[in-house]
Enzyme design. Structure first.
Site, mmCIF file in Angstrom:
data_model
loop_
_atom_site.group_PDB
_atom_site.id
_atom_site.type_symbol
_atom_site.label_atom_id
_atom_site.label_comp_id
_atom_site.label_asym_id
_atom_site.label_seq_id
_atom_site.Cartn_x
_atom_site.Cartn_y
_atom_site.Cartn_z
ATOM 1 N N ASP A 8 0.295 -4.830 4.993
ATOM 2 C CA ASP A 8 -1.106 -4.467 4.819
ATOM 3 C C ASP A 8 -1.949 -5.638 4.315
ATOM 4 O OD1 ASP A 8 -2.862 -2.471 5.432
ATOM 5 O OD2 ASP A 8 -2.776 -1.489 3.488
ATOM 6 N N ASP A 60 0.839 -1.195 0.000
ATOM 7 C CA ASP A 60 0.000 0.000 0.000
ATOM 8 C C ASP A 60 0.875 1.247 0.000
ATOM 9 O OD1 ASP A 60 -1.965 1.909 0.255
ATOM 10 O OD2 ASP A 60 -2.239 1.583 2.415
ATOM 11 N N LYS A 103 1.900 7.806 0.960
ATOM 12 C CA LYS A 103 2.475 7.807 2.302
ATOM 13 C C LYS A 103 3.872 8.434 2.209
ATOM 14 C CE LYS A 103 0.069 3.511 3.525
ATOM 15 N NZ LYS A 103 -0.824 3.991 4.586
ATOM 16 N N ARG A 134 -11.002 -0.295 2.966
ATOM 17 C CA ARG A 134 -12.459 -0.417 3.083
ATOM 18 C C ARG A 134 -13.110 -0.594 1.718
ATOM 19 N NH1 ARG A 134 -12.170 4.955 6.263
ATOM 20 N NH2 ARG A 134 -10.143 3.959 6.563
ATOM 21 N N ASP A 191 -5.658 6.687 0.131
ATOM 22 C CA ASP A 191 -5.009 5.851 1.138
ATOM 23 C C ASP A 191 -6.029 5.214 2.085
ATOM 24 O OD1 ASP A 191 -2.865 4.620 2.327
ATOM 25 O OD2 ASP A 191 -2.409 6.280 3.679
ATOM 26 N N GLU A 232 -7.928 2.793 1.101
ATOM 27 C CA GLU A 232 -8.268 1.782 0.090
ATOM 28 C C GLU A 232 -8.796 0.482 0.671
ATOM 29 O OE1 GLU A 232 -5.159 0.010 1.974
ATOM 30 O OE2 GLU A 232 -5.214 2.118 1.373
#
Length: 455
Positions: A339, A319, A326, A403, A399, A401
């Site tokens: 992740d 991620d 990030k 959900r 970010d 993502e």
């Protein structure tokens, strides 16, 4: 002096060697020269033994000692400790006196004694009346006993180990041996698969000198849970150029092939997900060069099915954050291989079921595996995506993502028949770690009863 040099194209360059095109190796794919297995190279043999500690011979004897087993200052050793001390030429008495060992829970002291037993470690278990199979917090007493024995085995480089108790507390002896085996096997694990020279503990066998008639079954059950946890560790610790969506699908395939009588596997490719209109999941996956893999592993136990459960795991194998990348101190982008921890836990549970094969249940393990990367074709802040049930979702932060992928996965699993419960496991937000710390997971449920059942 200047010299005109004709530009050389890839085709031109390759023609020098008789090739019509140039192909570059993917140097990020380490599996080409560093094969990665999903199963341990060595299995530690854990068994229930018989006999007394003083009769055993090997590299390391680990002895769980309760406070009440030790004499007062003026007293002398008695019972099991006295017999063992006599066979070891006073080594037990020497440990107690020299190191002032009092049997307090969490304490331990090891010495090398030579002879038929090369090393001895005394492990404090506290008061016998406080001994319980389940702790109010953290590991049980017997899991910590096994973990302490594993630590001593690493220190002494033992190949053979025996684990004994000075007395049996008022708990189920079989369950106690299973807990000890669980703690031992978890603690002996070391992360070394990706080192240039793979190393690991020397331990080959462990014999539990307690457990009774139910000990062997309890140890076998513990080994099944440890096998699942080890697979989870293998997946989570793997770098993102190894643990890709295809790697997660491979893990699911190996589980299915190991127990074809109870497992069926379906891996949906991108086109299949497009047909199911999984716009949220595919929107996240769009920017990655790696194709998404939507994994559906179904366990069907023998006998009449009395309970159906869905277990969904977040499967972001890396991620970056997308366009809301990030960045900066504390972003943890270098750790974002983790992740997919939810999917790792899901596959670990599936591995355990493959070994235990409980009857009367049906379990749907579902993982929407992909990467969240940055590219011209990826989703942007402000985009509107459409879920598989037709609901529209505005993207305010790329970010967030997890959900999105979970939404389509949860919708999918809910369409797999009448389920009694659905559980999803995810590294959903760093806010959970900020609120609860690194050792506590957040748990949310649709009801207190559901949350308690998971707990």
């Amino acid at each position: 002096m200047t010299q005109n040099v004709e530009p050389m194209t890839a085709d031109h360059c390759c023609s020098c060697f008789g090739n019509s095109s140039l192909q570059f190796a993917d140097m990020t794919d380490i599996s080409a020269w560093h094969p990665v297995s999903l199963t341990p190279k060595k299995q530690i043999n854990v068994s229930i033994g018989s006999g007394y500690p003083q009769d055993w011979s090997g590299d390391l004897l680990a002895l769980g000692v309760f406070e009440g087993d030790l004499p007062s200052k003026e007293g002398s050793l008695s019972g099991c400790l006295a017999t063992l001390d006599a066979s070891l030429d006073g080594a037990i008495e020497d440990i107690i006196q020299t190191y002032e060992f009092k049997g307090k829970e969490g304490s331990q002291q090891a010495v090398r004694v030579g002879g038929k037993i090369k090393n001895v470690v005394l492990i404090g278990l506290g008061k016998v009346e406080d001994a319980a199979l389940e702790a109010k917090w953290g590991l049980s007493l017997f899991q910590t006993l096994g973990a302490a024995a594993a630590a001593a085995a690493k220190t002494t480089k033992a190949r053979t180990l025996a684990l004994a108790l000075t007395q049996l507390p008022p708990v189920d002896e079989g369950e106690a041996s299973g807990k000890a085996a669980n703690g031992l096997l978890h603690a002996i694990y070391e992360t070394s698969r990706f080192k240039s020279s793979e190393t690991g503990p020397k331990l080959e066998s462990a014999e539990l000198l307690f457990g009774g008639k139910d000990g062997a079954a309890a140890v076998q059950r513990a080994q099944a849970f440890v096998a699942g946890a080890t697979l989870t560790r293998y997946l989570v610790e793997a770098p993102p150029n190894v643990c890709t969506p295809a790697h997660l699908a491979q893990a699911a395939e190996e589980i299915a092939e190991s127990a074809p009588d109870v497992y069926q596997l379906k891996v949906l490719e991108k086109a299949d997900c497009e047909a199911l209109k999984m716009g949220l999941y595919l929107g996240v996956a769009e920017a990655s060069a790696l194709p998404p893999k939507f994994i559906h592993l179904t366990y069907t136990g023998a006998g009449e099915i009395k309970r159906r459960v869905g277990i969904v795991g977040k499967g972001l194998t890396f991620d970056s954050g997308g366009y809301n990348i990030k960045a900066g101190a504390g972003s943890m982008i270098e750790m974002m291989k983790i992740d997919m921890g939810g999917s790792g836990a899901v596959l670990g549970a599936a591995k355990t079921l493959a070994l235990l094969k409980p009857e009367g249940i049906e379990v749907h393990f579902v993982i929407a595996a992909c990467e969240n990367m940055v590219a011209g074709g990826g989703m942007r802040p402000g985009d509107i995506l459409v879920a598989s049930n037709g609901k529209t979702v505005e993207i305010n932060n790329t970010d967030a993502e997890g959900r999105l992928t979970l939404a389509d996965a949860l919708l999918y699993v809910q369409n797999q028949g009448q389920l009694d419960a659905v559980v999803d496991i995810a590294t959903l937000t760093g806010a959970c770690m900020i609120a609860l710390g690194p050792a506590i997971a957040g748990l949310y449920g649709s009801s207190d009863a559901a949350a308690e059942a998971v707990h």
